[in-house]
Scaffold this motif. Structure first.
Motif, PDB file in Angstrom:
ATOM      1  N   THR A   1       0.836  -1.195   0.000  1.00  0.00           N
ATOM      2  CA  THR A   1       0.000   0.000   0.000  1.00  0.00           C
ATOM      3  C   THR A   1       0.873   1.249   0.000  1.00  0.00           C
ATOM      4  N   LEU A   2       0.582   2.167  -0.918  1.00  0.00           N
ATOM      5  CA  LEU A   2       1.295   3.441  -0.926  1.00  0.00           C
ATOM      6  C   LEU A   2       0.835   4.293   0.255  1.00  0.00           C
ATOM      7  N   PRO A   3       1.670   5.211   0.714  1.00  0.00           N
ATOM      8  CA  PRO A   3       1.214   6.160   1.736  1.00  0.00           C
ATOM      9  C   PRO A   3      -0.019   6.925   1.238  1.00  0.00           C
ATOM     10  N   GLY A   4      -0.826   7.410   2.149  1.00  0.00           N
ATOM     11  CA  GLY A   4      -2.016   8.166   1.780  1.00  0.00           C
ATOM     12  C   GLY A   4      -1.678   9.497   1.144  1.00  0.00           C
ATOM     13  N   GLU A   5      -2.690  10.129   0.552  1.00  0.00           N
ATOM     14  CA  GLU A   5      -2.480  11.396  -0.137  1.00  0.00           C
ATOM     15  C   GLU A   5      -1.866  12.448   0.774  1.00  0.00           C
ATOM     16  N   ARG A   6      -2.377  12.531   1.996  1.00  0.00           N
ATOM     17  CA  ARG A   6      -1.880  13.549   2.920  1.00  0.00           C
ATOM     18  C   ARG A   6      -0.398  13.321   3.226  1.00  0.00           C
ATOM     19  N   GLU A   7      -0.046  12.052   3.458  1.00  0.00           N
ATOM     20  CA  GLU A   7       1.342  11.731   3.783  1.00  0.00           C
ATOM     21  C   GLU A   7       2.262  12.000   2.601  1.00  0.00           C
TER      22      GLU A   7
ATOM     23  N   ARG B   1      -3.585   0.335  -8.115  1.00  0.00           N
ATOM     24  CA  ARG B   1      -5.037   0.166  -8.115  1.00  0.00           C
ATOM     25  C   ARG B   1      -5.581   0.842  -6.869  1.00  0.00           C
ATOM     26  N   VAL B   2      -6.579   1.687  -7.058  1.00  0.00           N
ATOM     27  CA  VAL B   2      -7.218   2.345  -5.920  1.00  0.00           C
ATOM     28  C   VAL B   2      -8.288   1.401  -5.390  1.00  0.00           C
ATOM     29  N   SER B   3      -8.085   0.906  -4.187  1.00  0.00           N
ATOM     30  CA  SER B   3      -8.993  -0.072  -3.596  1.00  0.00           C
ATOM     31  C   SER B   3     -10.147   0.621  -2.898  1.00  0.00           C
ATOM     32  N   GLN B   4     -11.151  -0.179  -2.546  1.00  0.00           N
ATOM     33  CA  GLN B   4     -12.279   0.357  -1.799  1.00  0.00           C
ATOM     34  C   GLN B   4     -11.787   0.920  -0.478  1.00  0.00           C
ATOM     35  N   GLY B   5     -12.268   2.070  -0.123  1.00  0.00           N
ATOM     36  CA  GLY B   5     -11.793   2.721   1.084  1.00  0.00           C
ATOM     37  C   GLY B   5     -10.697   3.717   0.821  1.00  0.00           C
ATOM     38  N   GLY B   6     -10.230   3.803  -0.441  1.00  0.00           N
ATOM     39  CA  GLY B   6      -9.264   4.827  -0.806  1.00  0.00           C
ATOM     40  C   GLY B   6      -7.813   4.403  -0.763  1.00  0.00           C
ATOM     41  N   ALA B   7      -7.510   3.182  -0.303  1.00  0.00           N
ATOM     42  CA  ALA B   7      -6.117   2.742  -0.270  1.00  0.00           C
ATOM     43  C   ALA B   7      -5.607   2.515  -1.692  1.00  0.00           C
ATOM     44  N   THR B   8      -4.351   2.897  -1.931  1.00  0.00           N
ATOM     45  CA  THR B   8      -3.741   2.717  -3.252  1.00  0.00           C
ATOM     46  C   THR B   8      -2.722   1.591  -3.165  1.00  0.00           C
ATOM     47  N   ARG B   9      -3.013   0.494  -3.857  1.00  0.00           N
ATOM     48  CA  ARG B   9      -2.141  -0.675  -3.810  1.00  0.00           C
ATOM     49  C   ARG B   9      -1.295  -0.763  -5.076  1.00  0.00           C
ATOM     50  N   VAL B  10      -0.053  -1.179  -4.907  1.00  0.00           N
ATOM     51  CA  VAL B  10       0.871  -1.325  -6.022  1.00  0.00           C
ATOM     52  C   VAL B  10       0.546  -2.602  -6.796  1.00  0.00           C
ATOM     53  N   LEU B  11       0.547  -2.499  -8.114  1.00  0.00           N
ATOM     54  CA  LEU B  11       0.344  -3.655  -8.987  1.00  0.00           C
ATOM     55  C   LEU B  11       1.687  -4.145  -9.514  1.00  0.00           C
ATOM     56  N   ASP B  12       1.725  -5.394  -9.937  1.00  0.00           N
ATOM     57  CA  ASP B  12       2.922  -5.934 -10.572  1.00  0.00           C
ATOM     58  C   ASP B  12       2.958  -5.415 -12.010  1.00  0.00           C
ATOM     59  N   TRP B  13       3.867  -4.478 -12.294  1.00  0.00           N
ATOM     60  CA  TRP B  13       3.882  -3.863 -13.623  1.00  0.00           C
ATOM     61  C   TRP B  13       4.198  -4.856 -14.723  1.00  0.00           C
TER      62      TRP B  13
END
Length: 230
Positions: A33-39, A65-77
């Motif tokens: 999971t990437l850090p949140g927008e604020r961070e 991928r932006v998951s439900q709840g707003g978390a941004t998860r890294v995909l395997d490029w």
């Protein structure tokens, strides 16, 4: 991880580039999971709008991928990204997080070009093949002006790829020559062995005009696998 604050001009581009390179180089792993927008905004010293725009571009490239709840998860490029990622990397001007990318683009260029030459010889109508022959002569007349030859080289290959009748090859070609030269940051003088081989360009055009697919592929291979100066 620590990110470098960026200048105010094109802040979204800087955020996007640093996050893209962090993902492609493996500093962020798939499903992490990437850090949140604020961070992220605090780490980059930018506003959240710039971060949001950068994340949108990463998602378009298939990197997150932006998951439900707003978390941004890294995909395997390696699974989700397309050729647009390679173009983004070669045009960025940064140190490439994939060390072999220019070599890899050269190899893809050769694969597409060799088979497109064969198909153009076998499928091309007389108008197309005649245009290829004329393009080869116009190209030859520009020697030894490497920058102008590089432009004419793209024009000649565009005729060949269009003459192949393969839409996928044409789209790949368009992507490869978009913005900068197809093979990343390789200047014309780095491709002198290829560009100055007038004889092989003429032989390629003649083989296409004669409908000789195997010969066209052979001449295309000789050109597109010529040594590239470091």
């Amino acid at each position: 991880m620590a990110f470098a604050p960026v200048p105010r001009a094109s802040v979204s581009d800087h955020v996007f580039g640093q996050l893209r390179d962090a993902i492609v180089s493996g500093r962020y792993q798939p499903e992490e999971t990437l850090p949140g927008e604020r961070e992220l905004a605090g780490a980059f010293a930018v506003n959240r709008h710039a971060v949001r725009e950068a994340l949108r571009r990463l998602q378009q490239l298939g990197l997150v991928r932006v998951s439900q709840g707003g978390a941004t998860r890294v995909l395997d490029w390696r699974v989700h990204a397309g050729l647009d990622l390679a173009l983004s990397l070669t045009q960025s001007g940064d140190v490439l997080p994939v060390a072999t990318l220019v070599r890899d683009m050269l190899e893809m260029r050769a694969c597409v070009g060799i088979d497109a030459a064969r198909l153009c010889a076998e499928r091309g109508d007389p108008a197309v093949t005649s245009a290829v022959v004329r393009a080869a002569e116009e190209y030859a007349a520009l020697a030894p002006d490497l920058p102008r030859m590089a432009e004419a080289n793209i024009a000649m290959w565009r005729l060949i790829v269009r003459g192949s009748g393969n839409t996928a090859y044409l789209l790949a070609f368009n992507s490869l020559v978009a913005g900068t030269l197809a093979v990343g940051d390789v200047p014309p003088d780095g491709r002198a062995a290829e560009l100055l081989d007038i004889t092989s360009h003429r032989r390629l055009a003649a083989a296409i005009a004669a409908g000789q697919g195997a010969a066209a592929a052979r001449h295309a291979r000789a050109l597109l696998t010529a040594p590239v100066s470091t």
